[in-house]
Write a protein that holds these residues in place. Structure first.
Motif, short mmCIF file in Angstrom:
data_model
loop_
_atom_site.label_atom_id
_atom_site.label_comp_id
_atom_site.label_asym_id
_atom_site.label_seq_id
_atom_site.Cartn_x
_atom_site.Cartn_y
_atom_site.Cartn_z
N GLU A 1 17.80 19.08 -1.90
CA GLU A 1 18.36 20.29 -1.30
C GLU A 1 19.88 20.17 -1.19
N ARG A 2 20.35 19.01 -0.71
CA ARG A 2 21.80 18.80 -0.60
C ARG A 2 22.46 18.81 -1.97
N VAL B 1 9.60 14.19 1.88
CA VAL B 1 10.49 14.98 2.73
C VAL B 1 11.94 14.54 2.54
N ALA B 2 12.15 13.20 2.53
CA ALA B 2 13.50 12.68 2.33
C ALA B 2 14.04 13.06 0.95
N LYS B 3 13.16 12.97 -0.05
CA LYS B 3 13.57 13.33 -1.41
C LYS B 3 13.91 14.81 -1.49
N THR B 4 13.10 15.63 -0.81
CA THR B 4 13.35 17.07 -0.81
C THR B 4 14.69 17.40 -0.16
N ALA C 1 0.83 -1.20 0.00
CA ALA C 1 0.00 0.00 0.00
C ALA C 1 0.87 1.25 0.00
N ILE C 2 0.31 2.31 -0.55
CA ILE C 2 0.93 3.63 -0.49
C ILE C 2 0.03 4.50 0.37
N THR C 3 0.57 5.02 1.46
CA THR C 3 -0.23 5.86 2.35
C THR C 3 0.18 7.30 2.22
N VAL C 4 -0.69 8.18 2.64
CA VAL C 4 -0.40 9.61 2.57
C VAL C 4 0.77 9.96 3.48
N SER C 5 0.76 9.39 4.70
CA SER C 5 1.85 9.68 5.62
C SER C 5 3.18 9.13 5.13
N GLY C 6 3.13 7.90 4.56
CA GLY C 6 4.36 7.32 4.01
C GLY C 6 4.87 8.12 2.83
N MET C 7 3.94 8.58 1.99
CA MET C 7 4.33 9.40 0.84
C MET C 7 4.93 10.72 1.31
#
Length: 594
Positions: free
Chosen positions: A128-129, A121-124, A110-116
């Motif tokens: 950013e780095r 956030v991690a991708k951002t 499953a793909i959840t909103v919180s997991g997404m």
């Protein structure tokens, strides 16, 4: 974008389908996830979200036998494992989770909103780095401002360019920094005002020039969302360009010196001067070499004008500087200007992007030898005259004048005065070149040099071909009586040919070409042999001198100028003057007329 399978939340808790509902609730509370995977028979049977669980507990009657598998899945959207974000992200916006199926239709996760959210956030943070690394590793300054002119990002080069700390400018308005003259003018302000890209040159207190280019980034409404500024230190670039030009100039000088080394004559640059004519010439060359005056060398082709030019340079104060040779007759007329003056990058079709250094610039501080100067087109004669007068050149396609310090030596095998009279050579350029005129005598007027020249060629060619040969006395007799229309060059070529084709160490008259054995206007073979045996040598020389005197005297009486005498006698004007002085005919003529 990655497919749905890549975004499955791997940390979702798993609960067996026959477990009590309370166990599902406990799993949700402990994991702080928004969904639970219900399993059975080793497979995922159902995806239950926290929302559907709470909704069921509120609306359903609590039953003692109520199991996890009895919980509804909340009609969650189902997407295939290989579907892209373009298709499933809009569905996730309307639902708290998505069910992802595998290749054969089974539930893969499953793909959840919180997991997404966590993934984004991690991708951002990763982006950013990455963005920080790109900006900070740039050798140019990069500045990013928002649509109001507030600075959002700037790399460390900013401190080097403007002397302000990053902490003092981040978040500040470009208008405020412009008023403080941290930078002026502000290209960001100009971009916001014009809503288009702008480029300005900013001057620093230490004299450096900065080239700043601002580019607007628009949002969907057509307003400026960001302004990206790239600033480059053009003073540093100009210094690098100058260093590259100097390196290119040095490389071309080395290449020119290599070419000259290959073109050196076989006797290693030493001038053979046994004859009185050559001794007088070298004596004059020795006197004028140390001066910086322009020299005009005249003489027949192959007589050694290039050797004399190099001898002048090697004995001058410029001997440690470049000696650059330009054969004006060997370069196509349409390329001659660019070869002499060089060109800027893109000056014409086919030009090298980086441009080219011309021969004049290559010879700077040294000597430029212009061979066959009379082959120079009239329009280039004007430009060369400017160089001689002002010491300045401008490259083809360029606007910047370059100051040069050169010594000029020119040479020709043609009657340059006759060309001036016919309008084929500029008179003003001729007088600029004819500061110190020198005439290199042809080989037939320096017969005493023939034998030592031939011996020098034999020695050098012997080293080249690993063979030692010598001419017999009879062979030398023919060589010394031949007229040598090709002068020293012809002698050099003949010696090399004989060195290769003759078997054995001895080269006698039988090995000589027919045209050398039967030269025009010379004595037959039997008489030559007698002369070699020292019979009547003095009378032959005396007869030749008497004949020259008579012909010169007759020409002097019937001609008005030495140029006219040269045309009548078929020799150079300088030769006429020299022989008149030699036989003292000018002084005698003055006495007879008085």
């Amino acid at each position: 974008m990655d497919n749905a399978l890549d975004y499955i939340e791997k940390d979702l808790p798993r609960v067996k389908g026959h477990a009590p509902v309370a166990e599902v609730l406990e799993a949700l509370l402990q994991s702080r996830c928004s969904a639970v995977l219900l399993t059975g028979e080793g497979k995922i049977k159902k995806v239950v979200t926290a929302f559907s669980l709470i909704n069921t507990l509120e609306n359903e009657v609590k039953k003692a036998d109520y199991r996890a598998e009895d919980l509804p899945d909340g009609d969650l959207p189902v997407v295939s494992w290989d579907s892209t974000g373009r298709s499933w992200i809009p569905l996730l916006k309307k639902s708290e989770a998505l069910v992802v199926t595998g290749e054969v239709g089974e539930i893969a996760g499953a793909i959840t909103v919180s997991g997404m959210y966590d993934k984004l956030v991690a991708k951002t943070e990763e982006l950013e780095r990455e963005l920080d690394a790109i900006i900070n590793f740039s050798s140019d300054e990069i500045l990013v401002a928002d649509g109001r002119g507030a600075i959002l990002r700037v790399n460390s080069v900013f401190e080097e360019n403007f002397g302000a700390k990053l902490s003092d400018v981040l978040g500040k308005s470009v208008d405020e920094l412009e008023k403080k003259r941290v930078f002026f003018p502000s290209v960001t302000r100009l971009v916001l005002e014009s809503k288009s890209s702008r480029t300005v040159i900013q001057s620093q207190r230490d004299g450096r020039k900065l080239l700043a280019t601002g580019t607007p980034v628009f949002n969907e409404e057509g307003s400026i969302f960001r302004v990206v500024v790239n600033t480059r230190d053009i003073t540093r670039l100009n210094n690098l360009k100058k260093q590259l030009e100097e390196a290119e100039l040095l490389k071309n000088r080395y290449r020119q010196e290599l070419i000259e080394l290959r073109q050196d004559t076989l006797w290693g640059g030493d001038i053979i001067a046994v004859s009185p004519a050559m001794k007088r010439l070298l004596e004059m060359v020795g006197r004028i070499a140390a001066a910086d005056s322009t020299v005009l060398l005249t003489g027949e082709s192959g007589s050694g004008k290039g050797m004399i030019a190099r001898y002048i340079h090697d004995n001058s104060l410029r001997r440690g500087k470049p000696f650059t040779v330009v054969n004006c007759g060997a370069i196509p007329e349409n390329l001659l200007e660019s070869e002499l003056f060089g060109y800027e990058g893109g000056a014409f079709t086919g030009a090298r992007r980086e441009g080219k250094v011309g021969k004049l610039e290559l010879a700077n501080e040294g000597t430029l030898f212009l061979d066959e100067i009379t082959e120079l087109p009239l329009e280039l004669q004007v430009k060369l005259l400017h160089v001689l007068q002002e010491g300045l050149i401008t490259k083809v396609g360029g606007t910047r004048e370059i100051k040069l310090n050169l010594r000029f030596i020119a040479a020709t095998n043609r009657d340059i005065t006759a060309l001036v009279e016919k309008g084929l050579f500029r008179e003003d350029l001729y007088y600029r070149l004819d500061v110190i005129p020198l005439t290199v005598p042809p080989l037939r007027e320096r017969r005493e040099d023939i034998r030592p020249l031939a011996e020098a060629f034999l020695e050098k060619l012997g080293e080249k071909y690993h063979s030692q040969k010598y001419f017999t006395a009879e062979a030398y007799a023919y060589l010394e009586n031949y007229e040598w229309p090709g002068n020293v060059r012809e002698l050099e070529n003949l010696v090399e040919r004989l060195m290769i084709v003759v078997d054995g160490a001895q080269i006698d008259e039988q090995n000589l070409p027919r045209h050398v054995l039967q030269p025009r206007g010379l004595l037959p073979q039997r008489e030559i042999q007698e002369k070699w045996e020292c019979k009547n040598l003095s009378s032959l020389k005396k007869a030749r001198e008497e004949l020259e005197k008579k012909m010169l005297s007759a020409a002097l009486r019937s001609c008005r100028t030495t140029y006219e005498m040269a045309r009548v006698l078929g020799i150079d004007q300088s030769t006429v003057v020299r022989k008149l002085h030699r036989y003292k005919l000018i002084e005698r003529e003055k006495t007879d007329r008085s």
